[in-house]
Design a protein around this motif. Structure first.
Motif, short mmCIF file in Angstrom:
data_model
loop_
_atom_site.label_atom_id
_atom_site.label_comp_id
_atom_site.label_asym_id
_atom_site.label_seq_id
_atom_site.Cartn_x
_atom_site.Cartn_y
_atom_site.Cartn_z
N ARG A 1 0.83 -1.21 0.00
CA ARG A 1 0.00 0.00 0.00
C ARG A 1 0.88 1.27 0.00
N CYS A 2 1.94 1.26 0.80
CA CYS A 2 2.84 2.43 0.86
C CYS A 2 3.59 2.62 -0.46
N ALA B 1 8.81 9.22 -11.00
CA ALA B 1 8.93 8.98 -9.56
C ALA B 1 10.14 9.71 -8.98
N SER B 2 10.16 9.89 -7.67
CA SER B 2 11.27 10.55 -6.98
C SER B 2 12.57 9.76 -7.18
N LYS C 1 4.12 8.76 -0.85
CA LYS C 1 5.03 9.69 -1.50
C LYS C 1 6.46 9.20 -1.31
N SER C 2 7.41 10.00 -1.73
CA SER C 2 8.82 9.58 -1.78
C SER C 2 9.31 8.94 -0.48
N ASP C 3 9.15 9.63 0.65
CA ASP C 3 9.67 9.12 1.92
C ASP C 3 9.00 7.81 2.33
N GLU C 4 7.68 7.73 2.10
CA GLU C 4 6.96 6.49 2.43
C GLU C 4 7.42 5.33 1.55
N GLN C 5 7.65 5.61 0.27
CA GLN C 5 8.12 4.57 -0.64
C GLN C 5 9.51 4.08 -0.25
N ARG C 6 10.35 5.00 0.16
CA ARG C 6 11.70 4.62 0.58
C ARG C 6 11.65 3.75 1.84
N ALA C 7 10.83 4.16 2.81
CA ALA C 7 10.70 3.39 4.05
C ALA C 7 10.11 2.01 3.77
N ALA C 8 9.12 1.95 2.87
CA ALA C 8 8.46 0.68 2.53
C ALA C 8 9.44 -0.26 1.82
N THR D 1 16.44 3.91 -3.61
CA THR D 1 16.23 2.95 -2.51
C THR D 1 15.59 1.67 -3.02
N CYS D 2 14.63 1.81 -3.93
CA CYS D 2 13.96 0.63 -4.50
C CYS D 2 14.95 -0.25 -5.26
N ALA D 3 15.90 0.36 -5.97
CA ALA D 3 16.90 -0.41 -6.72
C ALA D 3 17.75 -1.25 -5.78
N THR D 4 18.23 -0.63 -4.70
CA THR D 4 19.05 -1.37 -3.72
C THR D 4 18.26 -2.50 -3.08
#
Length: 338
Positions: free
Chosen positions: A19-20, A69-70, A25-32, A76-79
């Motif tokens: 869901r995140c 996207a940000s 947004k960017s910070d939520e996607q990074r945390a997720a 972060t998603c790539a890593t």
């Protein structure tokens, strides 16, 4: 470890992450994305982590390739996508698909024939660096035939990234090259690289870089890393590092192990030492054997008392003060002559 606790709530956690990633947004996607990687690390290889990857993998891939996207979220998603695939993928075609996805990102930094000799950094450079490092991690678990194919494809293009004006890109490219040489020589002991002279000249220049236009911190960091990379390429040498955690220690004695350790440390941060002690998956990756069980009495003997710690800190403080005083005295003496 919280393995049982997490296993019981795996579906709930996966749904929240999904869901995140989709709506945040960017910070939520990074945390997720970071949580997805940690979830797979906790679960280890198996059906549970495979299901997590099947659910979240397509979403992570979509964000990575989404130009709107940000950049920070894509980075972060790539890593984290690379880490999740490293742990959970059981489908070789999915592994190859992930490699191609990451390649499509970092190869955009390659020098084109019409370009100048220097690659100028862009806002996307951080994404390209993360994609390259995730790709290099996955290369270490590929079958030999696929490794050979990737080496042939990138060995002569990757050195162009050493000309980037971004120090982190230069270092990422250099470490990836050292790892690729290690893999190539592991498959063929007499491996021959055609442009060795040109490559070693570039590496030597970076290992002794005195460019006045670069920051001192960047030059110091770069020279240290490229001295090791140059030794690896020329002499097949690796400077062994020691990592201590609890009563144990681990020796990092090759580029594959170093890159794997650095990647997991980036994801786990300060929790890396705890996972090395207790996480069976990571202990298997680094060939540490089963977790060492210590009783309360042993742990107590390992801890120094508050008084001993105070004495140590006092001695260190006095030694530091004396050293600084000598430096101040020298500066004072020099000043008197002017």
């Amino acid at each position: 470890m919280l393995y049982e606790f997490i296993l019981e709530r795996r579906m709930t956690l996966t749904d929240s992450i999904e869901r995140c990633l989709k709506k945040g947004k960017s910070d939520e996607q990074r945390a997720a994305a970071a949580l997805a990687a940690v979830l797979c690390i906790q679960l280890g290889p198996g059906i549970e982590s495979e299901e997590v990857l099947k659910t979240l993998g397509p979403i992570l891939k979509k964000i990575i390739c989404d130009g709107t996207a940000s950049i920070q979220a894509r980075q972060t998603c790539a890593t984290c996508f690379g880490v999740c695939c490293f742990i959970a993928t059981d489908d070789i075609t999915e592994l190859y698909s992930t490699l191609e996805c990451l390649e499509s990102i970092f190869t955009k930094s390659y020098l084109k024939e019409k370009d100048t000799n220097v690659i100028c950094s862009t806002p996307n450079t951080v994404l390209h660096i993360s994609s390259l490092l995730a790709w290099t991690l996955l290369l270490t678990i590929c079958p030999i035939n696929e490794v050979k194919k990737k080496l042939e494809m990138h060995f002569h293009k990757l050195p162009s990234l050493l000309s980037s004006d971004d120090v982190n890109m230069r270092i990422a490219a250099g470490e990836s090259l050292a790892l690729m040489f290690e893999l190539a020589r592991g498959m063929e002991s007499d491996f021959f690289y055609e442009d060795m002279e040109s490559l070693t000249q570039m590496l030597r220049a970076l290992a002794t870089d005195g460019n006045k236009h670069r920051a001192k911190v960047d030059k110091r960091k770069q020279r240290s890393v490229f001295r090791d990379i140059l030794r690896a390429v020329e002499e097949r040498d690796f400077p062994t590092e020691t990592v201590k955690f609890g009563p144990e220690r681990m020796y990092i004695d090759c580029w594959v192990k170093k890159h794997t350790y650095d990647t997991f440390k980036e994801v786990l941060g300060s929790g890396m030492q705890y996972h090395l002690q207790s996480n069976e998956f990571l202990r298997n990756v680094f060939e540490l054997g089963p977790p060492v069980m210590l009783d309360a009495a042993t742990l107590k003997t390992m801890k120094i008392s508050r008084f001993e710690r105070h004495l140590y800190n006092s001695a260190a403080f006095k030694a530091r003060t004396k050293a600084r005083s000598k430096c101040r005295d020298k500066r004072a003496d020099v000043g008197e002559f002017f």
